[in-house]
Design an enzyme around this catalytic site. Structure first.
Site, mmCIF file in Angstrom:
data_model
loop_
_atom_site.group_PDB
_atom_site.id
_atom_site.type_symbol
_atom_site.label_atom_id
_atom_site.label_comp_id
_atom_site.label_asym_id
_atom_site.label_seq_id
_atom_site.Cartn_x
_atom_site.Cartn_y
_atom_site.Cartn_z
ATOM 1 C CE LYS A 79 -0.554 0.038 4.981
ATOM 2 N NZ LYS A 79 0.097 1.344 5.223
ATOM 3 C CE LYS B 44 4.403 -4.087 8.587
ATOM 4 N NZ LYS B 44 3.961 -4.820 9.721
ATOM 5 C CG ASP B 45 5.302 3.895 9.364
ATOM 6 O OD1 ASP B 45 5.574 2.805 9.491
ATOM 7 O OD2 ASP B 45 5.605 4.895 10.107
ATOM 8 C CE LYS B 46 -3.082 9.035 5.414
ATOM 9 N NZ LYS B 46 -4.088 9.969 5.822
ATOM 10 C CD GLN C 17 5.031 6.560 13.284
ATOM 11 O OE1 GLN C 17 5.328 7.252 13.671
ATOM 12 N NE2 GLN C 17 5.560 5.744 12.706
#
Length: 685
Positions: A291, A320-322, A415
């Site tokens: 993604k 997971k990170d954006k 985050q």
């Protein structure tokens, strides 16, 4: 750690004393690439996953559970033990027994008790096992030693299952019991009774057979021509294990050419229920999710809506990170591989790419990963000081060398809390823990600062009017959480009961995210307080891991927590890298020094002094865990690009010529690359 000097900013501490440098991260999403490392230690690129998981649940060199190691059986063989064909095949039983034994041996190789429990606890267990073994061997009427011992607490149910299986397989004469996450070990009375009738070796092998529960496997006791003795064995098996197994004697010829009989045991066929049929029909499909610039939960919500399933039908090992490109393993329930492949073109339009799509037989579980691999680019590097005499290459090398040696403070990254929201996630979590769900909903819908986009207008409309239906019409489709809540609020109303039911409409992973964010905020504050007040030395009352061994799946909570004594503190028995701090919850202990006092005062300031971290109406239960104070990057490499070797020609004020830094490293699960960069660059990003 002797040369380490701790420096603190307004909200965080640095563990090394190098100068650092400035730069920008996540300038492009391709500057921040995160690749999950699975429990086999492999990065989950499509190619590696396809190779390592083409047969994901069979016995292989990977860390798989013994219950999946089923011996191959002849499909023409009768299903009932009383079938005459069973008797004809009795002499061939060795093949099945060998398959079962091989499977058990493989399982044993991957569940080393010392690795799971730690050396100290394992030594204590072996000592206890020896005491009880002597009791059996001497036919003592009572246990000459201790009645039981504790192996410690294991909040995660998968860890508990591994401990139970490993202990019972290694020491069949012992039994394990769980009480409020604590595992205790005691003498097995059934084993003691059987060992009075058959040999020690047979007793051990039989209890391993019972514990493994491998379908269609058969256990055979040694040939016995004493009918009364065989009758006693049958009676014991029926009394103790009759609901699980059935036994029958087979006559034959033993090695001494004497007529005798053997007692054979097999598992009873379980009656099929409607639930069994439904469970067998469930399809699980695994894939690698790539993604870009999307939250994991946002990607799941979009895929679930497109496939017509619930978000909770997707399972994953970690979020997971954006703002990044990320690769991670995922499993979806009820969707066959063919249908998932058909949807791939639609997903790609939203920055979601699926690969290595293949069937599996079970979902993933949260935390089942070793960690993550990061490939990062830090752009526009320049010294903190504009003095052109600063050698940037030297600053970078010094920073990287320091973090390899000293690590960094293991803070939760920004985050975890949300970086753009006016009201951050931890405040929503606090309201939930205080059981003020109406306030939690209002905080959730607080618009972001300076936001005039459609989602902020919809949030503002809801707060001003309380009209969920109208707000839902204004809310963009790409806001799945907000739309789920508004739809439920329209159905149930904005009161306490309606807000509770609305919150429960969110997938469990989304609901617990906010309470975890609150606990993470407290952990960060506790880490800063610990370092500011007590420095880099281990002091009396600190909590430490007793060893540095990893547990199964890399989870550190499988190890035992120890409170440092005054003597140990003076003697320097433990180092700062072994110190842990608790994430608040209902099963953790707190440091027995001023840090423990701080936790209680901090919780009291948020009116949580009596909180048991269970919110029954919201189905929330936070057991808590322990997090190392320091983290260490592994396999760290770096390269400075576009840097002039002549300091006189390098103009750091010109961003068009400023150099870039590429970094590659691995971190354990739940460690943040942004926090690692804080320490390297000596700035909060």
């Amino acid at each position: 750690m002797d040369q380490v000097e701790i420096t603190c900013s307004s909200v965080s501490c640095f563990i090394s004393n190098h100068e650092g440098f400035q730069g920008s991260i996540k300038h492009f999403t391709s500057d921040f690439v995160v690749t999950e490392i699975n429990i086999d230690g492999q990065m989950v690129y499509a190619e590696s996953l396809a190779k390592s998981h083409s047969e994901p649940l069979l016995c292989s060199g990977n860390r798989q559970r013994g219950r999946n190691c089923e011996p191959k059986t002849d499909q023409t063989e009768g299903s009932a033990l009383t079938d005459s064909s069973r008797e004809e095949r009795a002499s061939q039983q060795g093949a099945t027994d060998h398959a079962f034994s091989a499977c058990v041996n493989m399982w044993e190789q991957h569940h080393d008790l010392e690795q799971i429990l730690g050396r100290s606890a394992n030594d204590e267990l072996e000592k206890f096992a020896m005491e009880n073994s002597l009791c059996y061997n001497h036919n003592a009427g009572e246990n000459p030693g201790r009645e039981h011992i504790s192996l410690g607490t294991f909040p995660d149910k998968h860890q508990r299952a591994n401990v139970h299986r490993a202990v019972r397989h290694t020491f069949p004469h012992l039994m394990t019991i769980t009480t409020k996450n604590e595992i205790t070990v005691k003498q097995n009375p059934d084993y003691k009774e059987l060992s009075c009738l058959v040999s020690e070796e047979e007793s051990q092998d039989f209890f391993r057979f019972i514990d493994a529960k491998v379908p269609d496997s058969v256990f055979t006791f040694k040939s016995d021509d004493n009918k009364e003795h065989r009758k006693a064995v049958h009676h014991l098996l029926s009394k103790r294990f009759g609901k699980l197994v059935e036994a029958k004697s087979f006559t034959g010829v033993n090695s001494g050419e004497m007529r005798g009989a053997t007692v054979k045991v097999r598992f009873r066929e379980r009656k099929r229920t409607a639930a069994d049929c439904v469970e067998e029909d469930i399809v699980y499909t695994a894939f690698v999710l790539k993604k870009e610039n999307l939250e994991t939960l946002e990607a799941i919500s979009y895929m679930a809506a497109s496939l017509g399933v619930l978000s909770s039908d997707f399972t994953y090992a970690g979020i997971k990170d954006k703002r990044a490109i990320t690769y991670q393993s995922m499993v979806v329930k009820k969707i066959p591989p063919e249908r998932l492949r058909e949807k791939c073109p639609d997903f790609e339009k939203r920055g979601i790419c699926l690969s290595s799509i293949h069937p599996v037989s079970q979902p993933l579980s949260l935390g089942r990963l070793w960690g993550n691999h990061f490939d990062l680019v830090v752009r526009d590097l320049r010294p903190h000081c504009t003095d052109l005499r600063s050698d940037l290459a030297q600053l970078v090398d010094e920073a990287v060398d320091n973090i390899k040696i000293n690590g960094f403070v293991n803070y939760y990254g920004p985050q975890r809390f949300g970086t753009s929201q006016t009201v951050q996630s931890d405040r929503v979590g606090l309201a939930l823990l205080k059981q003020d769900v109406v306030m939690a909903i209002r905080l959730f819908f607080t618009p972001e600062d300076g936001g005039g986009d459609p989602s902020n207008r919809a949030k503002r409309h809801f707060l001003e009017t309380g009209n969920a239906k109208e707000s839902l019409a204004l809310m963009p489709e790409q806001k799945p959480r907000e739309r789920l809540l508004l739809r439920a609020l329209h159905r149930y109303g904005p009161g306490q009961d309606g807000c509770t039911r609305a919150w429960l409409s969110l997938p469990h992973g989304m609901r617990v995210f906010y309470t975890h964010a609150y606990c993470s905020r407290l952990w960060n504050e506790a880490a800063t307080y610990r370092l500011r007040q007590l420095g880099r030395h281990v002091v009396q009352g600190d909590l430490v891991w007793e060893d540095r061994e990893r547990g199964e799946g890399g989870k550190q909570s499988a190890r035992r927590i120890h409170v440092v004594s005054a003597v140990e503190a003076v003697d320097g028995v433990y180092s700062l890298r072994q110190v842990v701090l608790p994430m608040p919850g209902n099963t953790v202990k707190y440091p027995e020094n001023i840090v423990g006092d701080w936790y209680q005062e901090r919780l009291a300031s948020d009116e949580l002094q009596d909180c048991r971290f269970r919110v029954v109406p919201l189905k929330l239960n936070l057991p808590g865990c322990y997090r190392p104070l320091l983290a260490y990057p592994q396999n760290l490499t770096h390269k400075l690009q576009g840097h002039s070797t002549s300091l006189q020609t390098q103009d750091y004020s010109d961003h068009t010529t400023a150099p870039n830094l590429t970094l590659s490293f691995d971190l354990d699960s739940s460690c943040y690359a942004t926090v690692c960069l804080w320490e390297i660059m000596k700035c909060e990003l």
